[in-house]
Design an enzyme around this catalytic site. Structure first.
Site, PDB file in Angstrom:
ATOM      1  N   LYS A  11       0.830  -1.217   0.000  1.00  0.00           N
ATOM      2  CA  LYS A  11       0.000   0.000   0.000  1.00  0.00           C
ATOM      3  C   LYS A  11       0.862   1.265   0.000  1.00  0.00           C
ATOM      4  O   LYS A  11       0.587   2.198  -0.748  1.00  0.00           O
ATOM      5  CB  LYS A  11      -0.928   0.033   1.231  1.00  0.00           C
ATOM      6  CG  LYS A  11      -1.887  -1.151   1.309  1.00  0.00           C
ATOM      7  CD  LYS A  11      -2.864  -0.997   2.471  1.00  0.00           C
ATOM      8  CE  LYS A  11      -2.233  -1.014   3.847  1.00  0.00           C
ATOM      9  NZ  LYS A  11      -1.637  -2.317   4.240  1.00  0.00           N
ATOM     10  N   ARG A  20      -9.764   0.769   8.924  1.00  0.00           N
ATOM     11  CA  ARG A  20      -9.394  -0.601   9.281  1.00  0.00           C
ATOM     12  C   ARG A  20     -10.476  -1.305  10.069  1.00  0.00           C
ATOM     13  O   ARG A  20     -10.302  -2.474  10.430  1.00  0.00           O
ATOM     14  CB  ARG A  20      -8.122  -0.569  10.133  1.00  0.00           C
ATOM     15  CG  ARG A  20      -6.838  -0.938   9.362  1.00  0.00           C
ATOM     16  CD  ARG A  20      -5.714  -0.678  10.313  1.00  0.00           C
ATOM     17  NE  ARG A  20      -4.504  -1.411  10.091  1.00  0.00           N
ATOM     18  CZ  ARG A  20      -3.401  -0.893   9.541  1.00  0.00           C
ATOM     19  NH1 ARG A  20      -3.403   0.305   9.029  1.00  0.00           N
ATOM     20  NH2 ARG A  20      -2.290  -1.601   9.495  1.00  0.00           N
ATOM     21  N   ARG A  55      11.351  -6.471   4.937  1.00  0.00           N
ATOM     22  CA  ARG A  55      11.262  -5.007   5.086  1.00  0.00           C
ATOM     23  C   ARG A  55      11.880  -4.558   6.410  1.00  0.00           C
ATOM     24  O   ARG A  55      12.421  -3.451   6.505  1.00  0.00           O
ATOM     25  CB  ARG A  55       9.782  -4.576   5.014  1.00  0.00           C
ATOM     26  CG  ARG A  55       9.587  -3.075   5.054  1.00  0.00           C
ATOM     27  CD  ARG A  55       8.146  -2.690   4.769  1.00  0.00           C
ATOM     28  NE  ARG A  55       7.266  -2.864   5.912  1.00  0.00           N
ATOM     29  CZ  ARG A  55       5.957  -2.603   5.904  1.00  0.00           C
ATOM     30  NH1 ARG A  55       5.372  -2.186   4.791  1.00  0.00           N
ATOM     31  NH2 ARG A  55       5.221  -2.767   6.972  1.00  0.00           N
ATOM     32  N   ARG A 110      11.352  -0.898  11.659  1.00  0.00           N
ATOM     33  CA  ARG A 110      10.104  -1.044  12.409  1.00  0.00           C
ATOM     34  C   ARG A 110      10.132  -2.318  13.249  1.00  0.00           C
ATOM     35  O   ARG A 110      10.231  -3.422  12.713  1.00  0.00           O
ATOM     36  CB  ARG A 110       8.912  -1.085  11.444  1.00  0.00           C
ATOM     37  CG  ARG A 110       8.525   0.278  10.936  1.00  0.00           C
ATOM     38  CD  ARG A 110       7.394   0.198   9.948  1.00  0.00           C
ATOM     39  NE  ARG A 110       6.193  -0.479  10.450  1.00  0.00           N
ATOM     40  CZ  ARG A 110       5.047  -0.531   9.793  1.00  0.00           C
ATOM     41  NH1 ARG A 110       4.940   0.059   8.608  1.00  0.00           N
ATOM     42  NH2 ARG A 110       4.020  -1.150  10.295  1.00  0.00           N
ATOM     43  N   ARG A 139      -0.473  -9.187  13.394  1.00  0.00           N
ATOM     44  CA  ARG A 139      -1.018  -8.095  12.554  1.00  0.00           C
ATOM     45  C   ARG A 139      -1.878  -8.671  11.429  1.00  0.00           C
ATOM     46  O   ARG A 139      -2.919  -8.106  11.077  1.00  0.00           O
ATOM     47  CB  ARG A 139       0.125  -7.248  11.986  1.00  0.00           C
ATOM     48  CG  ARG A 139       0.769  -6.358  13.054  1.00  0.00           C
ATOM     49  CD  ARG A 139       2.123  -5.848  12.626  1.00  0.00           C
ATOM     50  NE  ARG A 139       2.070  -4.966  11.477  1.00  0.00           N
ATOM     51  CZ  ARG A 139       3.116  -4.720  10.693  1.00  0.00           C
ATOM     52  NH1 ARG A 139       4.289  -5.313  10.925  1.00  0.00           N
ATOM     53  NH2 ARG A 139       2.995  -3.899   9.675  1.00  0.00           N
TER      54      ARG A 139
HETATM   55  P1  AMP Z   1       0.710   0.309   9.175  1.00  0.00           P
HETATM   56  O1  AMP Z   1       1.832   1.269   9.009  1.00  0.00           O
HETATM   57  O2  AMP Z   1      -0.475   0.660   8.317  1.00  0.00           O
HETATM   58  O3  AMP Z   1       1.142  -1.117   9.021  1.00  0.00           O
HETATM   59  O4  AMP Z   1       0.188   0.463  10.673  1.00  0.00           O
HETATM   60  C1  AMP Z   1       1.032   0.164  11.775  1.00  0.00           C
HETATM   61  C2  AMP Z   1       0.212   0.068  13.049  1.00  0.00           C
HETATM   62  O5  AMP Z   1      -0.444   1.324  13.308  1.00  0.00           O
HETATM   63  C3  AMP Z   1      -0.920  -0.952  13.018  1.00  0.00           C
HETATM   64  O6  AMP Z   1      -0.466  -2.265  13.343  1.00  0.00           O
HETATM   65  C4  AMP Z   1      -1.857  -0.387  14.095  1.00  0.00           C
HETATM   66  O7  AMP Z   1      -1.362  -0.657  15.384  1.00  0.00           O
HETATM   67  C5  AMP Z   1      -1.731   1.108  13.863  1.00  0.00           C
HETATM   68  N1  AMP Z   1      -2.727   1.608  12.886  1.00  0.00           N
HETATM   69  C6  AMP Z   1      -2.478   2.141  11.658  1.00  0.00           C
HETATM   70  N2  AMP Z   1      -3.619   2.504  11.066  1.00  0.00           N
HETATM   71  C7  AMP Z   1      -4.625   2.184  11.925  1.00  0.00           C
HETATM   72  C8  AMP Z   1      -6.040   2.296  11.875  1.00  0.00           C
HETATM   73  N3  AMP Z   1      -6.674   2.792  10.793  1.00  0.00           N
HETATM   74  N4  AMP Z   1      -6.755   1.859  12.950  1.00  0.00           N
HETATM   75  C9  AMP Z   1      -6.152   1.372  14.043  1.00  0.00           C
HETATM   76  N5  AMP Z   1      -4.817   1.220  14.150  1.00  0.00           N
HETATM   77  C10 AMP Z   1      -4.052   1.621  13.104  1.00  0.00           C
END
Ligand code: AMP
Length: 191
Positions: A14, A89, A128, A134, A146
Site C-alpha cells: 500500500k 481498518r 522489510r 520497524r 497483525r
Molecule cells: P501500518 O503502518 O499501516 O502497518 O500500521 C502500523 C500500526 O499502526 C498498526 O499495526 C496499528 O497498530 C496502527 N494503525 C495504523 N492505522 C490504523 C487504523 N486505521 N486503525 C487502528 N490502528 C491503526
C-alpha cells in the site's frame, strides 16, 4: 474530489503504490501508520497512547484513530483528493469516514484492495524489517498477529464498499510497475 482507499493486509504494498499514485493523480497521501509513527517519534500524547497498541500489532482504538484522521484531512482544504492508506481498518472507521466526507459534500470514490497471500506477506515484512527499522516488522509473532488482526477486524471493511459498488480487488503480486498498472486501470473506471 477523488478519494481512494488503498486497502490490503500489512505488507501488501500500500505504501509503495500510494507514493506512485499520489503523483499520478495529484492526491494527498494519508497513512495512519505513518502519522502514528511520526507522533511516537515526536513524543506526543497521541504517540504515547498509540505505541502500546502498535508494539503488539493490535489496532489503535477507533476514537483516537478517527479524530486523528479527521484532523489530518482538514489540514488540506485545497486538495484534489486523498489516498487513504491503512484507514479505514474497522467498519466503525469506514462509517465515520463516510459521514465526515459527506459533511464536506464529498465521498469515497473507490476502494482498491491489494491481494497477496499470507506466506508472501510474512516474507515481505520480515525482509522489510531490515530497512524499515520497524520493530513490528522484525518479530514474526507480531507480524502474524497483525495479519490475524487484519483477517478478523479489517477484511470485513471490504464488504462495506462492495455494498456500495466501490470495491475492486487487485492482484498484488508482480513487479511494482505491473501492480501500478492494474491499480490505475481499476481506478480509471471510476473517473
Ligand atoms: P501500518 O503502518 O499501516 O502497518 O500500521 C502500523 C500500526 O499502526 C498498526 O499495526 C496499528 O497498530 C496502527 N494503525 C495504523 N492505522 C490504523 C487504523 N486505521 N486503525 C487502528 N490502528 C491503526
Amino acid at each position: 474530489m477523488l478519494n481512494v482507499v488503498l486497502f490490503g493486509p500489512p505488507g501488501a504494498g500500500k505504501g509503495t503504490q500510494s507514493e506512485i499514485l499520489l503523483q499520478r493523480y495529484g492526491l494527498v497521501h494519508l497513512s495512519t501508520g505513518d502519522i502514528f509513527r511520526a507522533n511516537i517519534k515526536g513524543e506526543t500524547a497521541l504517540g504515547q497512547q498509540a505505541k502500546a497498541f502498535m508494539d503488539k500489532g493490535e489496532l489503535v482504538p477507533d476514537s483516537l484513530t478517527i479524530s486523528m484522521l479527521e484532523s489530518e484531512v482538514v489540514k488540506h482544504p485545497d486538495s484534489k483528493g486523498f489516498i487513504f492508506d491503512g484507514f479505514p481498518r474497522t467498519s466503525a472507521q469506514a462509517a465515520a469516514l463516510d459521514s465526515f466526507l459527506a459533511g464536506k459534500s464529498s465521498a469515497i470514490t473507490c476502494m482498491l484492495a491489494l491481494e497477496v497471500d499470507e506466506e508472501e506477506l510474512i516474507k515481505r515484512l520480515l525482509n522489510r524489517a531490515t530497512t524499515s527499522g520497524r520493530a513490528d516488522d522484525a518479530d514474526e509473532t507480531i507480524v502474524r498477529n497483525r495479519i490475524a488482526v487484519y483477517n478478523r477486524e479489517t477484511s470485513p471493511v471490504a464488504n462495506y464498499y462492495r455494498d456500495q459498488q466501490k470495491y475492486r480487488g487487485i492482484v498484488g503480486v508482480g513487479s511494482v510497475e505491473e501492480i501500478t498498472q492494474r491499480l490505475c486501470s481499476a481506478l480509471d473506471t471510476f473517473l
